[in-house]
Each structure stands twice: as structure tokens, then as C-alpha cells.
Design a protein around this motif. Structure first.
Motif, PDB file in Angstrom:
ATOM      1  N   ILE A   1       0.778  -1.114  -0.089  1.00  0.00           N
ATOM      2  CA  ILE A   1      -0.033  -0.022  -0.084  1.00  0.00           C
ATOM      3  C   ILE A   1       0.842   1.177  -0.040  1.00  0.00           C
ATOM      4  N   ASP A   2       1.901   1.226   0.685  1.00  0.00           N
ATOM      5  CA  ASP A   2       2.881   2.247   0.750  1.00  0.00           C
ATOM      6  C   ASP A   2       3.505   2.615  -0.643  1.00  0.00           C
ATOM      7  N   LEU A   3       3.766   1.717  -1.280  1.00  0.00           N
ATOM      8  CA  LEU A   3       4.210   1.707  -2.582  1.00  0.00           C
ATOM      9  C   LEU A   3       3.423   2.241  -3.586  1.00  0.00           C
ATOM     10  N   LEU A   4       2.098   1.834  -3.663  1.00  0.00           N
ATOM     11  CA  LEU A   4       1.136   1.971  -4.584  1.00  0.00           C
ATOM     12  C   LEU A   4       0.575   3.350  -4.360  1.00  0.00           C
ATOM     13  N   GLY A   5       0.674   3.847  -3.105  1.00  0.00           N
ATOM     14  CA  GLY A   5       0.092   5.038  -2.455  1.00  0.00           C
ATOM     15  C   GLY A   5       0.825   6.646  -3.031  1.00  0.00           C
ATOM     16  N   LYS A   6       2.035   6.091  -3.437  1.00  0.00           N
ATOM     17  CA  LYS A   6       2.763   7.311  -4.040  1.00  0.00           C
ATOM     18  C   LYS A   6       2.315   7.477  -5.363  1.00  0.00           C
ATOM     19  N   PRO A   7       2.067   8.753  -5.546  1.00  0.00           N
ATOM     20  CA  PRO A   7       1.662   9.243  -6.960  1.00  0.00           C
ATOM     21  C   PRO A   7       2.219   8.820  -7.955  1.00  0.00           C
ATOM     22  N   TRP A   8       1.502   8.293  -8.918  1.00  0.00           N
ATOM     23  CA  TRP A   8       1.993   7.925 -10.485  1.00  0.00           C
ATOM     24  C   TRP A   8       2.517   6.172 -10.308  1.00  0.00           C
ATOM     25  N   THR A   9       2.723   5.716  -9.260  1.00  0.00           N
ATOM     26  CA  THR A   9       3.181   4.589  -9.132  1.00  0.00           C
ATOM     27  C   THR A   9       2.347   3.434  -9.912  1.00  0.00           C
ATOM     28  N   GLY A  10       1.124   3.626  -9.524  1.00  0.00           N
ATOM     29  CA  GLY A  10      -0.041   2.805 -10.244  1.00  0.00           C
ATOM     30  C   GLY A  10      -0.075   2.898 -11.655  1.00  0.00           C
ATOM     31  N   GLN A  11      -0.196   3.987 -12.226  1.00  0.00           N
ATOM     32  CA  GLN A  11      -0.306   4.330 -13.617  1.00  0.00           C
ATOM     33  C   GLN A  11       1.112   3.837 -14.028  1.00  0.00           C
ATOM     34  N   ILE A  12       2.221   4.233 -13.664  1.00  0.00           N
ATOM     35  CA  ILE A  12       3.233   3.638 -14.317  1.00  0.00           C
ATOM     36  C   ILE A  12       3.295   2.122 -14.429  1.00  0.00           C
ATOM     37  N   LEU A  13       2.846   1.391 -13.221  1.00  0.00           N
ATOM     38  CA  LEU A  13       3.037  -0.183 -13.377  1.00  0.00           C
ATOM     39  C   LEU A  13       2.033  -0.394 -14.695  1.00  0.00           C
ATOM     40  N   TRP A  14       0.789   0.069 -14.672  1.00  0.00           N
ATOM     41  CA  TRP A  14      -0.372  -0.268 -15.474  1.00  0.00           C
ATOM     42  C   TRP A  14       0.160   0.258 -16.850  1.00  0.00           C
ATOM     43  N   ILE A  15       0.532   1.246 -17.256  1.00  0.00           N
ATOM     44  CA  ILE A  15       1.250   1.469 -18.511  1.00  0.00           C
ATOM     45  C   ILE A  15       2.194   0.416 -18.997  1.00  0.00           C
ATOM     46  N   LEU A  16       3.200   0.048 -18.151  1.00  0.00           N
ATOM     47  CA  LEU A  16       4.204  -0.971 -18.619  1.00  0.00           C
ATOM     48  C   LEU A  16       3.697  -2.362 -18.794  1.00  0.00           C
ATOM     49  N   GLN A  17       2.282  -2.613 -18.363  1.00  0.00           N
ATOM     50  CA  GLN A  17       1.740  -3.893 -18.603  1.00  0.00           C
ATOM     51  C   GLN A  17       1.736  -4.255 -20.132  1.00  0.00           C
ATOM     52  N   GLU A  18       1.686  -3.167 -21.059  1.00  0.00           N
ATOM     53  CA  GLU A  18       1.449  -3.162 -22.435  1.00  0.00           C
ATOM     54  C   GLU A  18       3.112  -3.842 -23.175  1.00  0.00           C
ATOM     55  N   GLY A  19       4.116  -3.499 -22.351  1.00  0.00           N
ATOM     56  CA  GLY A  19       5.440  -3.883 -22.611  1.00  0.00           C
ATOM     57  C   GLY A  19       6.351  -2.611 -22.492  1.00  0.00           C
ATOM     58  N   PRO A  20       7.695  -3.200 -22.771  1.00  0.00           N
ATOM     59  CA  PRO A  20       8.783  -2.140 -22.595  1.00  0.00           C
ATOM     60  C   PRO A  20       8.502  -0.892 -23.287  1.00  0.00           C
ATOM     61  N   LEU A  21       9.042   0.234 -22.390  1.00  0.00           N
ATOM     62  CA  LEU A  21       8.849   1.402 -22.953  1.00  0.00           C
ATOM     63  C   LEU A  21      10.094   2.285 -22.754  1.00  0.00           C
ATOM     64  N   ARG A  22      10.644   3.360 -23.463  1.00  0.00           N
ATOM     65  CA  ARG A  22      11.552   4.082 -23.125  1.00  0.00           C
ATOM     66  C   ARG A  22      11.175   5.341 -22.479  1.00  0.00           C
ATOM     67  N   PHE A  23      11.827   6.219 -21.720  1.00  0.00           N
ATOM     68  CA  PHE A  23      11.603   6.902 -20.738  1.00  0.00           C
ATOM     69  C   PHE A  23      10.616   8.099 -21.490  1.00  0.00           C
ATOM     70  N   ASN A  24      10.863   8.656 -22.482  1.00  0.00           N
ATOM     71  CA  ASN A  24      10.168   9.653 -23.167  1.00  0.00           C
ATOM     72  C   ASN A  24       8.589   9.170 -23.477  1.00  0.00           C
ATOM     73  N   GLU A  25       8.769   7.810 -23.911  1.00  0.00           N
ATOM     74  CA  GLU A  25       7.446   7.164 -24.199  1.00  0.00           C
ATOM     75  C   GLU A  25       6.667   7.292 -22.598  1.00  0.00           C
ATOM     76  N   LEU A  26       7.251   6.843 -21.918  1.00  0.00           N
ATOM     77  CA  LEU A  26       6.394   6.357 -20.528  1.00  0.00           C
ATOM     78  C   LEU A  26       6.066   8.065 -20.067  1.00  0.00           C
ATOM     79  N   ALA A  27       6.952   9.004 -20.318  1.00  0.00           N
ATOM     80  CA  ALA A  27       6.732  10.505 -19.897  1.00  0.00           C
ATOM     81  C   ALA A  27       5.266  10.871 -20.705  1.00  0.00           C
ATOM     82  N   THR A  28       5.134  10.642 -21.855  1.00  0.00           N
ATOM     83  CA  THR A  28       4.093  11.122 -22.802  1.00  0.00           C
ATOM     84  C   THR A  28       2.816  10.271 -22.111  1.00  0.00           C
ATOM     85  N   LYS A  29       2.893   9.062 -21.875  1.00  0.00           N
ATOM     86  CA  LYS A  29       1.993   8.167 -21.460  1.00  0.00           C
ATOM     87  C   LYS A  29       1.261   8.886 -19.987  1.00  0.00           C
TER      88      LYS A  29
END
Length: 111
Positions: free
Chosen positions: A16-44
Motif C-alpha cells: 500500500i505504501d508503494l502504490l500510495g505514491k503518486p503515479w506508481t500505479g499508473q506507471i505499473l499499469w502502462i508498462l503492462q503493455e510492454g517495454p517503453l523508453r523514458f520519453n514514451e513513458l513520460a508522454t503516456k
């Protein structure tokens, strides 16, 4: 075999502490689609600053939830990809969504 309650609570609190940090859940969810570069992640992950994204990625890497891979290209490319442990986040989302649906249904019936 069940974990002792204190260990179970400690693991739950850590997650819960990990997931409670802003953006963590969204980052984990977006990366479910596959590997991304830093700028691709920043855009998504719209609205996140580069420093915060960098900090979250480092933290997720330290937790063993993703790997940072440097690709031998010119210029050098860096990709971020979930580990098996990081891919387990999908099950968390599904379980919480299921629970939320049950709560919503019982709330609707109470009206």
C-alpha cells in the motif's frame, strides 16, 4: 500455510505504501503493455515531471518490479520493462476492480 498476521500486515503495508505514491500505479499499469523508453513513458503518464518519473522508476527497479535495460544503439536507448513480479500488478488491479464492483452493487441495492 498462512503467514503470521504480523508478516501479512507488514507485506500489505509495504504494498500500500508503494502504490500510495503518486503515479506508481499508473506507471505499473502502462508498462503492462510492454517495454517503453523514458520519453514514451513520460508522454503516456500525462502530467508527471521528469524528476518524479525518474525517481519512481528507480524505486520500482529497486523493488524488483521493473528492469532498466540499456540498449547498445547510437544514441544509447534505455527501456523499462516489468519483471514477473511487476506483471503481478495486473492481478491486483483485477482483484480491486472486482471488490469495487461488489461494493458498488451492494451500495446500489441499499438505496
Amino acid at each position: 500455510m498462512d503467514m503470521p498476521e504480523s508478516a501479512s500486515c507488514r507485506c500489505f503495508r509495504m504494498a500500500i505504501d508503494l502504490l500510495g505514491k503518486p503515479w506508481t500505479g499508473q506507471i505499473l499499469w502502462i508498462l503492462q503493455e510492454g517495454p517503453l523508453r523514458f520519453n514514451e513513458l513520460a508522454t503516456k503518464v500525462q502530467g508527471i515531471g521528469e524528476k518524479v518519473l525518474s525517481a519512481r522508476l528507480k524505486e520500482l527497479e529497486c523493488q524488483g518490479l521493473l528492469v532498466r535495460r540499456v540498449l547498445p544503439t547510437t544514441p544509447v536507448r534505455v527501456e523499462y520493462e516489468l519483471t514477473c513480479k511487476g506483471q503481478g500488478f495486473r492481478q491486483v488491479v483485477e482483484a480491486v476492480t472486482h471488490w469495487g464492483t461488489q461494493i458498488s452493487e451492494s451500495s446500489d441495492q441499499a438505496r
